[in-house]
Every structure is written in C-alpha cells, then in structure tokens.
Motif scaffolding. Structure first.
Motif, PDB file in Angstrom:
ATOM      1  N   ASP A  96       0.844  -1.188   0.000  1.00  0.00           N
ATOM      2  CA  ASP A  96       0.000   0.000   0.000  1.00  0.00           C
ATOM      3  C   ASP A  96       0.891   1.253   0.000  1.00  0.00           C
ATOM      4  O   ASP A  96       1.959   1.272   0.623  1.00  0.00           O
ATOM      5  CB  ASP A  96      -0.892  -0.004   1.247  1.00  0.00           C
ATOM      6  N   LYS A  97       0.461   2.291  -0.679  1.00  0.00           N
ATOM      7  CA  LYS A  97       1.245   3.519  -0.785  1.00  0.00           C
ATOM      8  C   LYS A  97       1.501   4.146   0.579  1.00  0.00           C
ATOM      9  O   LYS A  97       2.511   4.835   0.785  1.00  0.00           O
ATOM     10  CB  LYS A  97       0.521   4.510  -1.696  1.00  0.00           C
ATOM     11  N   ASP A 102       2.142  -2.292  -9.205  1.00  0.00           N
ATOM     12  CA  ASP A 102       0.877  -2.478  -9.911  1.00  0.00           C
ATOM     13  C   ASP A 102       0.556  -3.943 -10.207  1.00  0.00           C
ATOM     14  O   ASP A 102      -0.179  -4.250 -11.145  1.00  0.00           O
ATOM     15  CB  ASP A 102       0.887  -1.688 -11.219  1.00  0.00           C
ATOM     16  N   SER A 129      -5.880  -8.067  -2.994  1.00  0.00           N
ATOM     17  CA  SER A 129      -6.234  -7.087  -1.977  1.00  0.00           C
ATOM     18  C   SER A 129      -7.515  -7.433  -1.234  1.00  0.00           C
ATOM     19  O   SER A 129      -8.567  -7.638  -1.837  1.00  0.00           O
ATOM     20  CB  SER A 129      -6.373  -5.698  -2.609  1.00  0.00           C
ATOM     21  N   TYR A 172      -5.100  -3.209   2.444  1.00  0.00           N
ATOM     22  CA  TYR A 172      -4.646  -2.597   1.188  1.00  0.00           C
ATOM     23  C   TYR A 172      -5.715  -1.636   0.684  1.00  0.00           C
ATOM     24  O   TYR A 172      -6.884  -2.006   0.546  1.00  0.00           O
ATOM     25  CB  TYR A 172      -4.384  -3.677   0.135  1.00  0.00           C
ATOM     26  N   GLN A 224      -2.986   2.342  -4.181  1.00  0.00           N
ATOM     27  CA  GLN A 224      -1.902   1.801  -5.000  1.00  0.00           C
ATOM     28  C   GLN A 224      -0.724   2.755  -5.074  1.00  0.00           C
ATOM     29  O   GLN A 224      -0.889   3.954  -5.263  1.00  0.00           O
ATOM     30  CB  GLN A 224      -2.405   1.506  -6.420  1.00  0.00           C
TER      31      GLN A 224
END
Length: 425
Positions: A223-224, A376, A381, A368, A371
């Motif tokens: 996760d970002k 990618d 998720s 999650y 993105q």
C-alpha cells in the motif's frame, strides 16, 4: 540421484491461530492478529502495535517445571512440532528410524525475552541471581535441541540464524539433508518470541517498525501509505520426508518441496539493492532447482513486510524474474494479518503457501487501500480468491542480505488428500 522431498506434517502457532487449521481459517477470512501493546513496561516506547499470540498455554505441551525452564520461543516451537509430528503420523522407533530423523529449526533472536530478564536481574540484584537455566533458555539452537529431545531424534540437527530468513533457510537445509541421503525425515521450521523492550526498541531505532496506533493501519504491504512492519511472534514446523520413505509407511502427503534458492547480497546491513537483483537471483535459483519456468508458478507468498524499500524492491524483483507473466501471478503478503514473525515468518508462510496450493484459495493482503504507482501487480487485496494452482513460491529476504526462496508443488503421488477449509468467505 537426488531424492524427492515431500511434506507430511505441518503445525503452527501464530497471532491468528493456535494451530494450522485456525490460522488458515482466519487467514482466508482476513482476520488481523495486530493489536495495541498492553504491557505497561513498554509505555515509553514509540511503537504501539504488535502481533501477539493470545490464549497460548504452554502447560498443554509441558509440565510446570519445564515451562519455567524454557523461553517462550522454545515453547512455541514445541507446540508447533507436536502438531506437525502428530499430523505426519510419525512414531520414532516404529515407522521412522531415530538415527535417520533430524531436526533443523531456526530463530532470528532466540530467547531474547530471557536475555532481557537476565540482564535486568544482573543490573538490579547482581550476578548471583542469574538462573542456571538462562543460557539454555536463550541460545537460538535450543528450540531444535528441545524438539529433538522431545521426540528422540538423533539424526542431522542444526539451527540457522539469519534474521528473517532463519525459518526458510532451515527448511532449505533440511531439504538438502534429505536430498543428499543424510536423513529420511527432518522436523524443520522456525520459532520466534521477540516482543520485549529491547526487541521493539532495537527495530524501532532502525525505523523499521510502523508508528501507527490504529491496528487496522499498522501492516499495509504494498500500500502507498505503508510505514513499516509490525513485530509478531510465532512458530511454524514442517515434517519433511523422502518420497520413498513417506510412501513406504503410507503417509499422507501435503505437497512436494521442489526447489530452494539462497544467496547473499554483500551490500548493506539492512537495505536491499534497490534494483532487486539479488532477490531476483534467489528466485531464479529456486526455479532452476525445481526445474520450472516462471510461467509454471501461479502464486507467490511475498516477503511483503510493509516497509517502503522492501515492498518496492520485491515488486521490481518479481517483474524482473517473471516478465509480463508477473501480471498473471497471484501475490499476497500474509504479514498483513500475522505481522512479521522474524525468524518464524518463512516457516509459517511456507505452511500457508502449502495450504494455498492444496486448497486452491489465495489468502488476501488485508489493509490494502491505495496503489503505489510502480507497484501495480495483483496483490490479492483484502479478499481471498479461488484459483487453480500447480506450483507456488514463498519469498523471504532478511536483514544482512540473507535471501531464501522455496517452491512447493502438488505431488503426483498424493494419497488421501484432505481439505481444511473449502469455503471462501
């Protein structure tokens, strides 16, 4: 000619289950084992989340005296070994030769809780108050020793201490022992109980741990918004056998261990090479050992620690190995649920990989939500998913540059397959 190696027994104790069935059941449901720290002694720590095992009672596996003389990591190893050996149907001296049965159980930090307690005793009360059992409680090899004593195993015995890769490399070394004919049976895996002041403070000082206070935000692999891993505890033990030995005694076979790849990085004490080239090499070595091409692998149980560098590097390495097929591979990080079990992580994740293969259900990467641009791939998720599987990979990459990859496949000689949990929630 190398012997084929199969898995006939599995057992684990984790933050999401006290045995493999409950762990698997909860993994498929996306249950999180991450919780707020409850120990008042740790109030001054900046870290607020851990993945503890709740409800574990060592007295179900040993008497009071032995409990007092064993560190928690040893207790967890014994509990997982009891389940694995029972699952395998092994009875040493009956259907297995004790001299040809070995034990190889790794641990990253061993009895660090006992060590911390002993040092506190020295500082507060002097050297004379240290227990004579302190040393055999905190030595990392003592999980393997205690399990060997428990079952009377007198074959190849060892302990791999390579941080987070300890469990996977122990399985790999046990696999090699059977392959080369040094053993018929190996009881192997990893155990860890590091949740204590020095354990948490050390990893926190390296900025490896999540600083979140909300358990639902603490472990977010790929996760970002990820900001570090959540420390956990647990044990995972597998029984490996040569295929001919397992068949001769009519054992149920869960899967076949097809390949093991291991390499070092020689780069940094904690950070991986940014291009993931050494992680790529470990995966390729495992596939070469298994005699498989990337297209033959449908699932990867990722190392996926939820740290900024790890998840990006692993994604890059997977893309480098698999090429365009990387987008067809199902990936998940079960650390999103269990937390990071350090030296036990690879062993528990090997068990989850085998159950994924057998049940053909991919466990999810929970938590999650957002993105990261370069990341990618299909990280499965939040919700588990059915998929036909033939071969699966389990990745483990450790501080110090110790890399280990295991590949499991469906054994063509399977007998009496038994499912554990068939309903996808």
């Amino acid at each position: 000619m190398k012997k084929r190696v199969v898995i006939t027994g599995m057992g684990c104790v984790t933050p999401i289950g006290l045995d493999k069935e409950s762990t698997w059941h909860n993994a498929l449901k996306g249950v999180s084992g991450i919780r707020n720290i409850t120990d008042e002694r740790m109030d001054e720590l900046s870290v607020k989340l851990v993945a503890e095992i709740l409800g574990f009672d060592p007295l179900q596996h040993m008497d009071v005296k032995e409990t007092r003389r064993t560190d928690r990591f040893i207790q967890l190893a014994i509990a997982a070994a009891d389940e694995a050996v029972h699952d395998s149907g092994l009875v040493l001296g009956d259907n297995a030769d004790p001299l040809r049965t070995g034990v190889w159980i790794g641990s990253g930090v061993g009895g660090i809780m006992t060590f911390e307690t002993g040092m506190r005793e020295v500082v507060q009360n002097g050297y004379g108050r240290v227990s004579p059992f302190a040393l055999p409680m905190f030595l990392p090899n003592m999980a393997a020793s205690r399990v060997a004593i428990r079952f009377g195993a007198r074959g190849v015995t060892g302990c791999t201490v390579t941080a987070c890769a300890s469990g996977s490399q122990s399985i790999g070394e046990a696999y090699r022992a059977i392959q080369r004919g040094a053993a018929d049976v190996m009881i192997t895996g990893g155990a860890e109980a590091p949740i204590c002041n020095i354990g948490l403070a050390s990893f926190s000082a390296m900025r490896a741990l999540s600083m979140q206070t909300d358990p639902s935000q603490g472990s977010r692999p790929f996760d970002k918004r990820r900001d570090g891993f959540v420390m956990g505890e647990g044990a995972g033990i597998l029984v490996l056998e040569s295929l001919d030995h397992a068949q001769a005694r009519g054992a149920e076979i869960h899967a076949e261990l097809l390949g093991y790849g291991s390499c070092g990085e020689g780069f940094h004490i904690a950070a991986p090479r940014p291009d993931g080239s050494d992680w790529k090499r470990a995966m390729i070595l495992a596939m070469e050992d298994a005699e498989l091409t990337p297209e033959r692998i449908q699932y990867i149980n990722a190392h996926g620690t939820s740290t900024l560098l790890n998840d990006l590097t692993e994604t890059r390495a997977i893309k480098a190995v698999y090429g365009f097929h990387a987008y067809n591979v199902s990936i998940s990080s079960t650390k999103s649920m269990t937390g990071h079990l350090l030296g036990a992580s690879g062993a528990v994740e090997a068990i989850l990989s085998i159950l994924t293969l057998r049940e053909e259900i991919i466990p999810p990467t929970i938590h999650y939500g957002e993105q990261d641009e370069e990341m990618d791939l299909d990280y499965t998720s939040n919700v588990s998913r059915r998929r036909q599987l033939d071969n699966v990979m389990s990745n483990t990459f450790a501080f110090g540059g110790h890399n280990a990859v295991l590949i499991f496949g469906k054994c063509q000689q399977l007998t009496s397959p038994r499912g554990l949990w068939h309903d996808v929630p």
